[in-house]
Design a protein around this motif. Structure first.
Motif, PDB file in Angstrom:
ATOM      1  N   ASN A  67       0.855  -1.168   0.000  1.00 47.35           N
ATOM      2  CA  ASN A  67       0.000   0.000   0.000  1.00 47.35           C
ATOM      3  C   ASN A  67       0.900   1.230   0.000  1.00 47.35           C
ATOM      4  O   ASN A  67       1.464   1.605   1.029  1.00 47.35           O
ATOM      5  N   ARG A  68       1.056   1.858  -1.161  1.00 49.28           N
ATOM      6  CA  ARG A  68       1.972   2.994  -1.285  1.00 49.28           C
ATOM      7  C   ARG A  68       1.514   4.184  -0.461  1.00 49.28           C
ATOM      8  O   ARG A  68       2.329   4.939   0.055  1.00 49.28           O
ATOM      9  N   ALA A  69       0.196   4.372  -0.315  1.00 49.77           N
ATOM     10  CA  ALA A  69      -0.307   5.494   0.474  1.00 49.77           C
ATOM     11  C   ALA A  69       0.125   5.360   1.932  1.00 49.77           C
ATOM     12  O   ALA A  69       0.586   6.321   2.548  1.00 49.77           O
ATOM     13  N   LEU A  70       0.009   4.163   2.489  1.00 50.07           N
ATOM     14  CA  LEU A  70       0.427   3.940   3.871  1.00 50.07           C
ATOM     15  C   LEU A  70       1.943   4.051   4.002  1.00 50.07           C
ATOM     16  O   LEU A  70       2.459   4.582   4.992  1.00 50.07           O
ATOM     17  N   LEU A  71       2.668   3.595   3.000  1.00 49.44           N
ATOM     18  CA  LEU A  71       4.122   3.706   3.019  1.00 49.44           C
ATOM     19  C   LEU A  71       4.562   5.169   3.032  1.00 49.44           C
ATOM     20  O   LEU A  71       5.459   5.549   3.785  1.00 49.44           O
ATOM     21  N   TYR A  72       3.910   6.013   2.216  1.00 53.17           N
ATOM     22  CA  TYR A  72       4.239   7.439   2.201  1.00 53.17           C
ATOM     23  C   TYR A  72       3.929   8.081   3.552  1.00 53.17           C
ATOM     24  O   TYR A  72       4.693   8.910   4.047  1.00 53.17           O
ATOM     25  N   ILE A  73       2.809   7.716   4.164  1.00 53.88           N
ATOM     26  CA  ILE A  73       2.445   8.275   5.473  1.00 53.88           C
ATOM     27  C   ILE A  73       3.501   7.905   6.508  1.00 53.88           C
ATOM     28  O   ILE A  73       3.951   8.739   7.293  1.00 53.88           O
ATOM     29  N   ARG A  74       3.931   6.646   6.494  1.00 55.91           N
ATOM     30  CA  ARG A  74       4.933   6.201   7.465  1.00 55.91           C
ATOM     31  C   ARG A  74       6.278   6.889   7.237  1.00 55.91           C
ATOM     32  O   ARG A  74       6.968   7.253   8.195  1.00 55.91           O
ATOM     33  N   GLN A  75       6.674   7.077   5.982  1.00 61.37           N
ATOM     34  CA  GLN A  75       7.944   7.750   5.701  1.00 61.37           C
ATOM     35  C   GLN A  75       7.916   9.198   6.170  1.00 61.37           C
ATOM     36  O   GLN A  75       8.893   9.693   6.741  1.00 61.37           O
ATOM     37  N   ILE A  76       6.829   9.897   5.942  1.00 64.72           N
ATOM     38  CA  ILE A  76       6.719  11.296   6.345  1.00 64.72           C
ATOM     39  C   ILE A  76       6.717  11.410   7.859  1.00 64.72           C
ATOM     40  O   ILE A  76       7.388  12.259   8.437  1.00 64.72           O
ATOM     41  N   ARG A  77       5.973  10.525   8.525  1.00 65.78           N
ATOM     42  CA  ARG A  77       5.942  10.569   9.991  1.00 65.78           C
ATOM     43  C   ARG A  77       7.320  10.269  10.581  1.00 65.78           C
ATOM     44  O   ARG A  77       7.723  10.882  11.558  1.00 65.78           O
ATOM     45  N   ALA A  78       8.049   9.324   9.987  1.00 68.48           N
ATOM     46  CA  ALA A  78       9.393   9.011  10.486  1.00 68.48           C
ATOM     47  C   ALA A  78      10.343  10.181  10.247  1.00 68.48           C
ATOM     48  O   ALA A  78      11.180  10.493  11.100  1.00 68.48           O
ATOM     49  N   ARG A  79      10.219  10.842   9.099  1.00 68.79           N
ATOM     50  CA  ARG A  79      11.089  11.974   8.783  1.00 68.79           C
ATOM     51  C   ARG A  79      10.833  13.150   9.732  1.00 68.79           C
ATOM     52  O   ARG A  79      11.742  13.875  10.093  1.00 68.79           O
ATOM     53  N   LYS A  80       9.562  13.307  10.172  1.00 70.84           N
ATOM     54  CA  LYS A  80       9.226  14.395  11.083  1.00 70.84           C
ATOM     55  C   LYS A  80       9.438  14.034  12.548  1.00 70.84           C
ATOM     56  O   LYS A  80       9.248  14.861  13.421  1.00 70.84           O
ATOM     57  N   GLY A  81       9.803  12.775  12.813  1.00 65.34           N
ATOM     58  CA  GLY A  81      10.045  12.368  14.191  1.00 65.34           C
ATOM     59  C   GLY A  81       8.788  12.006  14.946  1.00 65.34           C
ATOM     60  O   GLY A  81       8.786  11.987  16.182  1.00 65.34           O
ATOM     61  N   LEU A  82       7.701  11.734  14.261  1.00 64.13           N
ATOM     62  CA  LEU A  82       6.449  11.359  14.905  1.00 64.13           C
ATOM     63  C   LEU A  82       6.375   9.849  15.076  1.00 64.13           C
ATOM     64  O   LEU A  82       7.154   9.102  14.488  1.00 64.13           O
ATOM     65  N   LEU A  83       5.419   9.396  15.862  1.00 59.80           N
ATOM     66  CA  LEU A  83       5.221   7.976  16.102  1.00 59.80           C
ATOM     67  C   LEU A  83       4.780   7.305  14.810  1.00 59.80           C
ATOM     68  O   LEU A  83       3.835   7.741  14.161  1.00 59.80           O
ATOM     69  N   VAL A  84       5.474   6.236  14.414  1.00 56.02           N
ATOM     70  CA  VAL A  84       5.193   5.588  13.139  1.00 56.02           C
ATOM     71  C   VAL A  84       4.236   4.416  13.306  1.00 56.02           C
ATOM     72  O   VAL A  84       3.225   4.325  12.639  1.00 56.02           O
ATOM     73  N   ASP A  85       4.530   3.500  14.198  1.00 56.66           N
ATOM     74  CA  ASP A  85       3.684   2.333  14.397  1.00 56.66           C
ATOM     75  C   ASP A  85       3.165   2.324  15.820  1.00 56.66           C
ATOM     76  O   ASP A  85       3.787   2.835  16.733  1.00 56.66           O
ATOM     77  N   SER A  86       2.027   1.661  15.992  1.00 53.09           N
ATOM     78  CA  SER A  86       1.456   1.575  17.336  1.00 53.09           C
ATOM     79  C   SER A  86       2.179   0.536  18.178  1.00 53.09           C
ATOM     80  O   SER A  86       1.881   0.378  19.351  1.00 53.09           O
ATOM     81  N   THR A  87       3.147  -0.199  17.598  1.00 54.21           N
ATOM     82  CA  THR A  87       3.881  -1.200  18.373  1.00 54.21           C
ATOM     83  C   THR A  87       4.813  -0.559  19.391  1.00 54.21           C
ATOM     84  O   THR A  87       5.216  -1.202  20.337  1.00 54.21           O
ATOM     85  N   LYS A  88       5.137   0.704  19.213  1.00 57.67           N
ATOM     86  CA  LYS A  88       6.024   1.391  20.142  1.00 57.67           C
ATOM     87  C   LYS A  88       5.260   2.044  21.291  1.00 57.67           C
ATOM     88  O   LYS A  88       5.854   2.650  22.163  1.00 57.67           O
ATOM     89  N   THR A  89       3.963   1.933  21.298  1.00 61.87           N
ATOM     90  CA  THR A  89       3.163   2.522  22.348  1.00 61.87           C
ATOM     91  C   THR A  89       3.303   1.691  23.614  1.00 61.87           C
ATOM     92  O   THR A  89       3.305   0.465  23.572  1.00 61.87           O
ATOM     93  N   VAL A  90       3.381   2.352  24.732  1.00 57.25           N
ATOM     94  CA  VAL A  90       3.498   1.650  26.006  1.00 57.25           C
ATOM     95  C   VAL A  90       2.147   1.062  26.362  1.00 57.25           C
ATOM     96  O   VAL A  90       1.135   1.770  26.422  1.00 57.25           O
TER      97      VAL A  90
END
Length: 147
Positions: free
Chosen positions: A113-136
């Motif tokens: 899914n390229r749309a989801l891939l672009y969202i994840r790349q932008i969030r990672a580049r901005k330093g935002l939370l990318v996946d919910s697996t890192k949530t406590v």
């Protein structure tokens, strides 16, 4: 973005492989009079254009010029929903219980899914939370540092 490239005949295979890997398409290719160069006009999505110059130079062994970015070409919606998950029995039968993983592009999965891939790349580049697996999950178990 629309770009113009100049390439010799030896660099065409590398050029087309880079364009295909970045979801680009060729609009026009003309022979430059008096030389063995081709003038190629292509369109590449903006999210895929980052870092394209060094990749072109390395895959074509310097046979292709660095792209000359002409202008913004057009806006086009992606045909995918970034948060789509198969829910009905027919969808699960066709697509399986597939969830989009961050490693799909490395595995060569065509149904990425390229749309989801672009969202994840932008969030990672901005330093935002990318996946919910890192949530406590259990905040009570967090260690606190006492001074």
């Amino acid at each position: 973005f629309r770009m113009t490239l100049h390439s010799s005949l030896e660099g065409l295979s590398g050029l087309y492989s880079v364009l295909n890997s970045r979801y680009g398409r060729v609009l026009d290719d003309d022979v430059v009079e008096g030389t063995n160069l081709l003038k190629i006009t292509a369109v590449v999505p903006q999210a895929e254009s980052l870092g394209m110059g060094p990749q072109l130079l390395s895959q074509t062994r310097g046979e292709v010029t660095v792209p000359e970015w002409e202008k913004y070409h057009q806006f086009q919606l992606l045909p995918q929903d970034p948060f789509w998950i198969p829910t009905s029995l027919d969808e699960r039968e066709d697509y399986g219980d597939y969830t989009y993983d961050a490693n799909d592009s490395a595995n060569g999965n065509n149904s990425i899914n390229r749309a989801l891939l672009y969202i994840r790349q932008i969030r990672a580049r901005k330093g935002l939370l990318v996946d919910s697996t890192k949530t406590v999950v259990a905040a009570e178990k967090q260690r606190t540092i006492k001074r």
